[in-house]
Design an enzyme around this catalytic site. Structure first.
Site, PDB file in Angstrom:
ATOM      1  N   GLU A  14    -111.079 -47.108 -15.407  1.00 46.72           N
ATOM      2  CA  GLU A  14    -111.604 -45.933 -16.079  1.00 46.72           C
ATOM      3  C   GLU A  14    -111.775 -46.126 -17.586  1.00 46.72           C
ATOM      4  O   GLU A  14    -112.361 -45.278 -18.250  1.00 46.72           O
ATOM      5  CB  GLU A  14    -110.694 -44.743 -15.791  1.00 46.72           C
ATOM      6  CG  GLU A  14    -110.701 -44.372 -14.310  1.00 46.72           C
ATOM      7  CD  GLU A  14    -109.569 -43.457 -13.889  1.00 46.72           C
ATOM      8  OE1 GLU A  14    -109.615 -42.970 -12.749  1.00 46.72           O
ATOM      9  OE2 GLU A  14    -108.634 -43.235 -14.684  1.00 46.72           O
ATOM     10  N   GLY A  80    -109.660 -36.275  -6.209  1.00 48.34           N
ATOM     11  CA  GLY A  80    -109.939 -35.923  -4.822  1.00 48.34           C
ATOM     12  C   GLY A  80    -110.505 -34.516  -4.741  1.00 48.34           C
ATOM     13  O   GLY A  80    -110.013 -33.594  -5.393  1.00 48.34           O
ATOM     14  N   MET A 175    -103.792 -36.373 -10.947  1.00 51.94           N
ATOM     15  CA  MET A 175    -102.386 -36.532 -11.289  1.00 51.94           C
ATOM     16  C   MET A 175    -102.087 -36.512 -12.787  1.00 51.94           C
ATOM     17  O   MET A 175    -100.965 -36.815 -13.184  1.00 51.94           O
ATOM     18  CB  MET A 175    -101.849 -37.834 -10.673  1.00 51.94           C
ATOM     19  CG  MET A 175    -101.974 -37.871  -9.161  1.00 51.94           C
ATOM     20  SD  MET A 175    -101.492 -39.438  -8.399  1.00 51.94           S
ATOM     21  CE  MET A 175     -99.710 -39.374  -8.604  1.00 51.94           C
ATOM     22  N   GLU A 176    -103.056 -36.115 -13.611  1.00 49.70           N
ATOM     23  CA  GLU A 176    -102.828 -36.167 -15.050  1.00 49.70           C
ATOM     24  C   GLU A 176    -103.374 -34.987 -15.858  1.00 49.70           C
ATOM     25  O   GLU A 176    -102.839 -34.643 -16.914  1.00 49.70           O
ATOM     26  CB  GLU A 176    -103.442 -37.455 -15.651  1.00 49.70           C
ATOM     27  CG  GLU A 176    -102.865 -38.744 -15.146  1.00 49.70           C
ATOM     28  CD  GLU A 176    -103.494 -39.226 -13.852  1.00 49.70           C
ATOM     29  OE1 GLU A 176    -102.828 -39.985 -13.126  1.00 49.70           O
ATOM     30  OE2 GLU A 176    -104.650 -38.842 -13.566  1.00 49.70           O
ATOM     31  N   ASP A 199    -113.180 -39.014  -3.076  1.00 45.60           N
ATOM     32  CA  ASP A 199    -112.993 -38.708  -1.658  1.00 45.60           C
ATOM     33  C   ASP A 199    -113.292 -37.238  -1.414  1.00 45.60           C
ATOM     34  O   ASP A 199    -113.297 -36.425  -2.333  1.00 45.60           O
ATOM     35  CB  ASP A 199    -111.574 -39.041  -1.201  1.00 45.60           C
ATOM     36  CG  ASP A 199    -110.517 -38.333  -2.029  1.00 45.60           C
ATOM     37  OD1 ASP A 199    -110.278 -37.147  -1.759  1.00 45.60           O
ATOM     38  OD2 ASP A 199    -109.946 -38.968  -2.926  1.00 45.60           O
TER      39      ASP A 199
END
Length: 233
Positions: A14, A80, A175-176, A199
């Site tokens: 990233e 996701g 997650m961040e 996804d």
């Protein structure tokens, strides 16, 4: 307009394109995180890989603000999908960020609420959000602006996906982002989170993630590049 922009990704994929295309001036390590200062699209930037999870993201963001003087923060990467209408490759730009794993419901607090705190759902900066949306539309096409949910969990269970979408109104999960958002809010620094879907909200996250993470990271880079170019103009 921000004078110095902090750009964070959680994984190497990233940020490596940004490192490759920016003019690097110096590299510094703080708290185990490498910060690369320089210019990109004629803007002063600091680019870093936070590592995965909310603690890493929070530490990274605070150092960006304190040590490097970032007066705006952009977090970019993959996520996701929670909204079943989203497809792989679609882009979500944060309207706000909330921690879905902040759970003090046993004491009567709503899911996601940080106890004894006025704000738990941290609004993104409207100007950065609008700029990200416009650049994403130019770069990729389909863009959704909505609530990003964050937690120290890789969500692949179909029932959990449906619960997060319906109960918390999240359009994607990662997650961040909420940690970045909270640190920015505490410091009065504008932020936006840009996520490319790796996804679908169909229980196949663990299968699709590795395949589409690189593709999604490329899309995120194109959007951030467009944003910095627009800021420079």
């Amino acid at each position: 307009m921000a004078e110095r922009i902090g750009i964070i990704g959680a994984m190497a994929e990233e940020v490596e394109l940004l490192h490759a295309h920016m003019k690097q001036e110096r590299t510094t390590q703080r708290a185990g995180i490498v910060y690369v200062e320089g210019t990109f699209q004629s803007r002063s930037v600091v680019v870093c890989k936070s590592g995965v999870g909310k603690v890493n993201a929070a530490v990274c963001t605070q150092v960006l603000i304190d040590r490097f003087g970032a007066d705006a923060v952009v977090f970019t990467g993959v996520a996701g999908a929670l909204d079943p209408a989203l497809e792989i490759g679609d882009i979500v730009v944060s309207s706000s960020c909330l921690q879905h794993d902040m759970d003090v419901t046993a004491l009567g607090f709503p899911l996601g609420a940080i106890p004894y705190q006025d704000v738990s759902d941290f609004p993104a900066d409207p100007q950065l959000t609008d700029l990200a949306r416009r650049c994403a539309e130019q770069a990729t096409g389909r863009v959704v602006v909505g609530r990003v949910l964050s937690g120290d969990q890789f969500v692949a269970d179909r029932d959990k996906v449906a619960k997060l979408h319906l109960e918390l109104g999240g359009v994607c999960t990662e997650m961040e982002g909420a940690a970045v958002a909270q640190v920015c809010a505490m410091n009065g620094v504008p932020y936006v989170v840009i996520r490319s879907m790796s996804d679908k909200a169909d229980g196949s996250a663990s299968v699709n993630f590795a395949t589409f993470a690189r593709e999604s990271a490329d899309r995120s880079y194109a959007i951030v590049s467009g944003m910095l170019q627009a800021m420079g103009e």
